[in-house]
Design a protein around this motif. Structure first.
Motif, mmCIF file in Angstrom:
data_model
loop_
_atom_site.group_PDB
_atom_site.id
_atom_site.type_symbol
_atom_site.label_atom_id
_atom_site.label_comp_id
_atom_site.label_asym_id
_atom_site.label_seq_id
_atom_site.Cartn_x
_atom_site.Cartn_y
_atom_site.Cartn_z
ATOM 1 N N ALA A 142 -3.273 -8.465 3.898
ATOM 2 C CA ALA A 142 -3.789 -7.076 3.825
ATOM 3 C C ALA A 142 -2.709 -5.909 3.429
ATOM 4 C CB ALA A 142 -4.217 -6.780 5.147
ATOM 5 N N ALA A 143 -1.540 -6.345 3.511
ATOM 6 C CA ALA A 143 -0.256 -5.338 3.214
ATOM 7 C C ALA A 143 -0.208 -5.513 1.704
ATOM 8 C CB ALA A 143 1.037 -5.672 4.054
ATOM 9 N N HIS A 144 -0.728 -6.854 1.146
ATOM 10 C CA HIS A 144 -0.047 -6.957 -0.266
ATOM 11 C C HIS A 144 -1.568 -7.044 -1.396
ATOM 12 C CE1 HIS A 144 3.957 -7.017 0.591
ATOM 13 N NE2 HIS A 144 3.850 -7.933 1.488
ATOM 14 N N ALA A 145 -2.409 -6.466 -0.590
ATOM 15 C CA ALA A 145 -3.761 -6.555 -1.334
ATOM 16 C C ALA A 145 -3.832 -5.906 -2.596
ATOM 17 C CB ALA A 145 -4.956 -5.943 -0.421
ATOM 18 N N ASP A 146 -3.150 -4.638 -2.866
ATOM 19 C CA ASP A 146 -2.980 -3.901 -4.139
ATOM 20 C C ASP A 146 -1.364 -3.603 -4.572
ATOM 21 O OD1 ASP A 146 -3.578 -2.480 -6.329
ATOM 22 O OD2 ASP A 146 -3.996 -0.707 -5.232
ATOM 23 N N ASP A 147 -1.173 -4.481 -5.652
ATOM 24 C CA ASP A 147 0.457 -4.525 -5.920
ATOM 25 C C ASP A 147 0.790 -3.204 -6.442
ATOM 26 O OD1 ASP A 147 0.982 -6.888 -5.021
ATOM 27 O OD2 ASP A 147 0.825 -8.052 -6.811
ATOM 28 N N SER A 148 -0.195 -2.230 -7.052
ATOM 29 C CA SER A 148 0.144 -1.148 -7.610
ATOM 30 C C SER A 148 0.202 0.036 -6.462
ATOM 31 C CB SER A 148 -1.063 -0.777 -8.552
ATOM 32 O OG SER A 148 -2.118 -0.478 -7.826
ATOM 33 N N GLY A 149 -0.151 -0.153 -5.456
ATOM 34 C CA GLY A 149 -0.278 0.889 -4.221
ATOM 35 C C GLY A 149 1.191 0.718 -3.751
ATOM 36 N N PRO A 150 1.537 1.801 -2.936
ATOM 37 C CA PRO A 150 2.763 1.905 -2.157
ATOM 38 C C PRO A 150 2.964 0.638 -1.019
ATOM 39 C CG PRO A 150 1.247 3.419 -1.363
ATOM 40 C CD PRO A 150 0.667 3.005 -2.432
ATOM 41 N N THR A 151 4.106 0.362 -0.933
ATOM 42 C CA THR A 151 4.202 -0.796 0.158
ATOM 43 C C THR A 151 5.129 -0.144 1.287
ATOM 44 O OG1 THR A 151 6.436 -1.226 -0.967
ATOM 45 C CG2 THR A 151 4.137 -2.372 -1.621
ATOM 46 N N GLY A 152 5.112 -0.995 2.175
ATOM 47 C CA GLY A 152 6.238 -0.369 3.638
ATOM 48 C C GLY A 152 5.221 0.032 4.697
ATOM 49 N N PRO A 153 5.842 0.175 5.879
ATOM 50 C CA PRO A 153 5.233 0.469 7.010
ATOM 51 C C PRO A 153 4.118 1.493 6.990
ATOM 52 C CG PRO A 153 7.118 0.984 7.435
ATOM 53 C CD PRO A 153 7.277 0.590 6.037
ATOM 54 N N VAL A 154 4.127 2.323 6.259
ATOM 55 C CA VAL A 154 3.090 3.557 6.048
ATOM 56 C C VAL A 154 2.385 3.564 5.075
ATOM 57 C CG1 VAL A 154 4.530 5.017 7.604
ATOM 58 C CG2 VAL A 154 4.738 5.012 5.021
ATOM 59 N N ALA A 155 2.064 2.368 4.355
ATOM 60 C CA ALA A 155 1.361 2.234 3.108
ATOM 61 C C ALA A 155 -0.100 2.130 3.512
ATOM 62 C CB ALA A 155 1.585 0.977 2.370
ATOM 63 N N HIS A 156 -0.676 1.743 4.558
ATOM 64 C CA HIS A 156 -1.803 1.795 4.957
ATOM 65 C C HIS A 156 -2.702 3.220 5.425
ATOM 66 C CE1 HIS A 156 0.225 1.124 8.679
ATOM 67 N NE2 HIS A 156 -0.765 1.805 9.432
ATOM 68 N N PHE A 157 -1.521 4.140 5.623
ATOM 69 C CA PHE A 157 -1.908 5.387 5.955
ATOM 70 C C PHE A 157 -2.191 6.239 4.820
ATOM 71 C CE2 PHE A 157 0.801 4.604 9.836
ATOM 72 C CZ PHE A 157 -0.316 4.864 10.822
ATOM 73 N N SER A 158 -1.467 5.959 3.776
ATOM 74 C CA SER A 158 -1.913 6.712 2.451
ATOM 75 C C SER A 158 -3.238 6.170 1.908
ATOM 76 C CB SER A 158 -0.787 6.485 1.515
ATOM 77 O OG SER A 158 -0.653 5.226 1.052
ATOM 78 N N ARG A 159 -3.490 4.848 2.131
ATOM 79 C CA ARG A 159 -4.828 4.416 1.724
ATOM 80 C C ARG A 159 -5.861 5.129 2.445
ATOM 81 N NH1 ARG A 159 -8.247 3.248 -2.040
ATOM 82 N NH2 ARG A 159 -9.446 1.549 -1.423
ATOM 83 N N ALA A 160 -5.574 5.150 3.867
ATOM 84 C CA ALA A 160 -6.723 6.034 4.627
ATOM 85 C C ALA A 160 -6.866 7.207 4.297
ATOM 86 C CB ALA A 160 -6.189 5.849 6.072
ATOM 87 N N VAL A 161 -6.049 8.173 4.027
ATOM 88 C CA VAL A 161 -6.089 9.436 3.496
ATOM 89 C C VAL A 161 -6.744 9.429 2.177
ATOM 90 C CG1 VAL A 161 -4.602 11.420 2.601
ATOM 91 C CG2 VAL A 161 -3.863 10.315 4.578
ATOM 92 N N GLU A 162 -6.429 8.577 1.286
ATOM 93 C CA GLU A 162 -7.186 8.694 -0.029
ATOM 94 C C GLU A 162 -8.742 8.271 0.154
ATOM 95 O OE1 GLU A 162 -5.686 5.439 -2.592
ATOM 96 O OE2 GLU A 162 -3.826 6.427 -2.606
ATOM 97 N N LEU A 163 -8.937 7.458 1.118
ATOM 98 C CA LEU A 163 -10.533 7.189 1.605
ATOM 99 C C LEU A 163 -11.090 8.369 2.088
ATOM 100 C CD1 LEU A 163 -10.248 3.569 3.006
ATOM 101 C CD2 LEU A 163 -11.334 4.140 0.685
ATOM 102 N N ILE A 164 -10.499 9.269 2.846
ATOM 103 C CA ILE A 164 -10.969 10.385 3.684
ATOM 104 C C ILE A 164 -11.261 11.550 2.757
ATOM 105 C CG2 ILE A 164 -10.383 12.147 5.385
ATOM 106 C CD1 ILE A 164 -8.836 10.162 6.953
#
Length: 58
Positions: free
Chosen positions: A34-56
């Motif tokens: 899940a953490a490395h599903a998209d290599d072009s996106g940000p990585t690290g412990p807060v990467a999923h938060f930025s993805r959630a903000v994009e979805l919102i």
């Protein structure tokens, strides 16, 4: 009778330990995938938060 009781307890403990190890292994594999599903996106412990903000934001 004592040996049968101890054998059953050892078997149960072995099965429980195997289930715990399998659960931990599956959890690690799932989070790595899940953490490395998209290599072009940000990585690290807060990467999923930025993805959630994009979805919102849409």
């Amino acid at each position: 009778m004592q040996s049968r009781t101890n054998a059953g307890r050892r078997m149960r403990n072995t099965v429980v330990l195997a289930l715990i190890v399998a659960g931990l292994w599956a959890g690690v594999a799932f989070t790595r995938g899940a953490a490395h599903a998209d290599d072009s996106g940000p990585t690290g412990p807060v990467a999923h938060f930025s993805r959630a903000v994009e979805l919102i934001r849409g």
